[in-house]
Structures are given as C-alpha cells and as structure tokens.
Scaffold this active site. Sequence first.
Site, PDB file in Angstrom:
ATOM      1  N   ASP A  54     -51.760  89.060  30.787  1.00  0.00           N
ATOM      2  CA  ASP A  54     -51.501  89.974  31.906  1.00  0.00           C
ATOM      3  C   ASP A  54     -52.543  89.734  33.001  1.00  0.00           C
ATOM      4  OD1 ASP A  54     -53.686  91.093  30.666  1.00  0.00           O
ATOM      5  OD2 ASP A  54     -52.871  93.119  30.532  1.00  0.00           O
ATOM      6  N   SER A  55     -53.493  88.822  32.742  1.00  0.00           N
ATOM      7  CA  SER A  55     -54.391  88.353  33.801  1.00  0.00           C
ATOM      8  C   SER A  55     -53.561  87.774  34.950  1.00  0.00           C
ATOM      9  CB  SER A  55     -55.364  87.296  33.258  1.00  0.00           C
ATOM     10  OG  SER A  55     -54.668  86.296  32.531  1.00  0.00           O
ATOM     11  N   ASP A  93     -48.547  88.490  26.530  1.00  0.00           N
ATOM     12  CA  ASP A  93     -49.342  89.719  26.567  1.00  0.00           C
ATOM     13  C   ASP A  93     -48.433  90.912  26.820  1.00  0.00           C
ATOM     14  OD1 ASP A  93     -51.947  90.476  26.235  1.00  0.00           O
ATOM     15  OD2 ASP A  93     -52.628  89.795  28.202  1.00  0.00           O
ATOM     16  N   LYS A 123     -49.346  89.701  22.222  1.00  0.00           N
ATOM     17  CA  LYS A 123     -50.729  90.179  22.078  1.00  0.00           C
ATOM     18  C   LYS A 123     -50.793  91.589  22.634  1.00  0.00           C
ATOM     19  CE  LYS A 123     -54.263  88.777  24.913  1.00  0.00           C
ATOM     20  NZ  LYS A 123     -54.716  90.063  25.488  1.00  0.00           N
ATOM     21  N   GLU A 125     -53.695  94.966  23.410  1.00  0.00           N
ATOM     22  CA  GLU A 125     -55.109  95.350  23.471  1.00  0.00           C
ATOM     23  C   GLU A 125     -55.389  96.599  22.661  1.00  0.00           C
ATOM     24  OE1 GLU A 125     -56.586  95.677  27.480  1.00  0.00           O
ATOM     25  OE2 GLU A 125     -55.986  93.625  27.981  1.00  0.00           O
ATOM     26  N   GLU A 192     -63.355  89.797  23.163  1.00  0.00           N
ATOM     27  CA  GLU A 192     -63.737  89.528  24.557  1.00  0.00           C
ATOM     28  C   GLU A 192     -65.049  90.224  24.904  1.00  0.00           C
ATOM     29  OE1 GLU A 192     -60.674  89.964  27.521  1.00  0.00           O
ATOM     30  OE2 GLU A 192     -62.115  89.782  29.176  1.00  0.00           O
TER      31      GLU A 192
HETATM   32  O1  KIV Z   1     -54.791  88.425  30.009  1.00  0.00           O
HETATM   33  C1  KIV Z   1     -55.541  87.526  29.609  1.00  0.00           C
HETATM   34  O2  KIV Z   1     -55.653  86.459  30.211  1.00  0.00           O
HETATM   35  C2  KIV Z   1     -56.309  87.789  28.403  1.00  0.00           C
HETATM   36  C3  KIV Z   1     -57.361  86.799  28.013  1.00  0.00           C
HETATM   37  C4  KIV Z   1     -58.560  86.979  28.844  1.00  0.00           C
HETATM   38  C5  KIV Z   1     -57.680  86.880  26.561  1.00  0.00           C
HETATM   39  O3  KIV Z   1     -56.102  88.779  27.762  1.00  0.00           O
END
Ligand code: KIV
Length: 301
Positions: A54-55, A93, A123, A125, A192
């Site tokens: 989600d970056s 994500d 993934k 969080e 992280e």
């Molecule tokens: O969203 C992302 O890119 C991440 C990584 C920094 C692990 O969660």
Amino acid sequence: MTPRYAAPQQTKLTIPELAGLERDGQKIVMVTAYDAPGGRLADAAGVDLVLVGDSAAMTVLGYDSTVPATVDELIVLTRAVTRGAVRPLVVADLPFGSFQVSDEDALRNAIRFVKEAGADAVKLEGAGPALSRVAAIVGAGIPVMGHIGLTPQSATALGGFKAQGRTAEKALQLLADARALEAAGCFSIVLEAVPAQVAARITREVSVPTIGIGAGADCDGQVLVWHDLLGLYAGKAPRFVKRYADLAGEARRALEAYVGDVREGRFPEEQHTYAIPDEELEAFEAWVASHDVAQAEHEQR
Ligand code: KIV
C-alpha cells in the site's frame, strides 16, 4: 497417450519452497512493485517475493500516507504485477479499512485480490484484532503475511514513522505478536523498523521466515520499496534505505535532453521517420496540387 489437458509448467515459487530457503539459511529477497514491467524486472533479477504494497499510495498515487489507498486501486496494480512476475510469489497488501471492520470483510477483500488480481498471498498490518482476520483468511486457503513493528497504516497512533520495540516491554510485545501471528497461520512476518537485536531474537523464536525492513541483517529476508531502492522517490528516504540507483536523476536528464532536442529541431531525425516510394509521393503531390487548383477555381466562381 497425450494428456487431455496440458500439464502447467511449475515455475511459481511455492510457500513450502520459501520455507525451505529459510531452513537452508538462504536469504529471502522481497521488493515492492506496482506494475507489469516492475514485476517482470523483479522476476528477471531473481527476487523471491514481490509485494504490491500500500506504499503505492505514496510512491505512485501521490498521497502523503498509505491510508487513502483503496482495494480497487491496489487490485488494478496487483493485476498488472501478476502479469509481469511469473516465478516470485506476489503478495498483495490489504489497505487500511479493508480488514479492520470484521473477519468477513477481511476475507471478502482477500478473496478479491486472489480472484480479480491473481495475488498468491495477502499481507496485513498488526496483531491483536488482526489475528482473527489472519485465521479467517488462512482458513479459506489464502496465505497471509503478517507485518509488525512500524505499521504505517497506524503511524499516527504509533507516534509517527519511528522505530518500534525500543524498550524491553515493547520488544516483548513484538515477540508476543510475532508468536501469535505464527500461531494464527501466517507463512511469514515483516518486521519493520525494529532494533536489529530484537528482530534477531524474534527471528530465532518463530519458525516462519521473517522479512526485515530496517530490522537488521539477521532476519530471514529483506524487503525494500521499489522507489527507495531505485532512487525514484523524491521524498526523504528513511535511514534503513540503501539506494542502488538514481533513476529519478536519469529520467530527469533524459527528459531534459528530449525537451532540448524537440525545441532545437534535433529530434526526430531521418532514422525515426517512415519512407514512402517516390512514385507514390509524386502521385500524392500531384493530386494535392490539382485539388488545390480545382479548389481555387471553385472559390473564384
Ligand atoms: O507497503 C509496503 O511497501 C510495505 C513494505 C514497506 C513492507 O508494507
């Protein structure tokens, strides 16, 4: 006898193979990607896991945090990445809001990433309330990667983008969270911005591979964000980033050269244009000329 259906070539890395890398002491490599060329390049470079993080909200969509990213936006990006990345496992994500409300909601969104975008895993969080989400998604047969330490979706609650687990109590909580995520069924856990010694201990204490970002060299693998690694992100990079290229600088130099060439008449050159046979050109010119004459006569009448 010819098989009725072609046997698919088994090129995709599997979760047991990933666990095997950890057992054999081979470091696991993960990178984020957000489009098909990115997925293809990561695959060609030998990356094991591609994370459609989600970056993307910050790196490609222009937001100043990861929070606004939506499931629909990330599905489009994930679908592109899965078209490019063949061998790596593609992990999507789950964005903020897509798994916080209920297990059912989390499962529904995880299924969308698998069915609509071809993701191999998702993934999410956090731990605590996220544990039952993990169990629900894993229970439906979708592999889940955990993510603890600095979890950007809750950066405000964590007091900003800063390292986590820097007191004995907080480090112990991280260890408990990692164990709980493993017990809930996660096949891997991202750590992280965690002190290296704490990450090393967590890595020894859980049997699934840990993937570090700002968590030292003793994690089972490492992940970096595409734009940080390649020098494509204009913002200030965190201290854990190693920049392997200056693609933003390269791109800007190339664009400036293009602007100069167009304005000064240096582009396009003959080699960039298409030819027409002489007789066709003559016929074309003659037709235009006669048409011009006819037009002029018509206007004079
Ligand atoms: O969203 C992302 O890119 C991440 C990584 C920094 C692990 O969660």
